[in-house]
Design a protein around this motif. Structure first.
Motif, PDB file in Angstrom:
ATOM      1  N   ASP A  23       7.487  -1.941   4.880  1.00 53.70           N
ATOM      2  CA  ASP A  23       6.050  -1.950   5.159  1.00 53.70           C
ATOM      3  C   ASP A  23       5.304  -2.858   4.153  1.00 53.70           C
ATOM      4  O   ASP A  23       4.163  -3.184   4.171  1.00 53.70           O
ATOM      5  N   MET A  51      -1.522   5.698   5.591  1.00 51.90           N
ATOM      6  CA  MET A  51      -0.199   5.222   5.755  1.00 51.90           C
ATOM      7  C   MET A  51       0.686   6.165   5.251  1.00 51.90           C
ATOM      8  O   MET A  51       0.585   6.517   3.809  1.00 51.90           O
ATOM      9  N   VAL A  57       5.318   1.606  13.418  1.00 50.45           N
ATOM     10  CA  VAL A  57       4.291   2.472  12.540  1.00 50.45           C
ATOM     11  C   VAL A  57       3.849   3.698  13.397  1.00 50.45           C
ATOM     12  O   VAL A  57       3.257   4.525  12.487  1.00 50.45           O
TER      13      VAL A  57
END
Length: 122
Positions: free
Chosen positions: A84, A77, A58
């Motif tokens: 994910d 995000m 990430v």
């Protein structure tokens, strides 16, 4: 005691963004390390982020932040990918006066939210 309430999960297209929130309805997040974990279908729970460390999967896409005045931690995000997709959990340690670990392991945390579903469509 700390009670964590998560919000912000949902369905998003690949490449989109979401911001998860984790608020303490009771207790304070001050002087605690906060972390995010996730568990994808059929996989084990994995570390995602703390304020000082991110999982390789990430890095550059997710950003953790906190607002102690609001007793809230966030996970921004961006550029989400289908991989994910997972249930995302926030966690808090006990009261801390200093850094003792990297805080990338589940056992290093005391309090956990119930999780919020993030689904990324392709």
């Amino acid at each position: 005691q700390v009670v964590l309430i998560e919000s912000g999960g949902g369905l998003v297209q690949s490449g989109g963004s979401l911001r998860l929130s984790c608020a303490a309805s009771e207790g304070t997040l001050s002087n605690r390390v906060m972390g995010w974990f996730r568990q994808a279908p059929g996989k084990k729970r994995e570390f995602v982020a703390t304020i000082t460390y991110y999982a390789d999967s990430v890095k550059g896409r997710f950003t953790i932040s906190r607002d102690d005045a609001k007793n809230t931690v966030y996970l921004q995000m961006n550029n989400l990918k289908p991989e994910d997709t997972a249930v995302y959990f926030c966690a808090a340690t006990g009261l801390q006066s200093g850094v003792m670990y990297d805080y990338t392991e589940e056992y290093e945390y005391t309090y956990w939210g119930q999780g919020t579903q993030v689904t990324v469509s392709s």
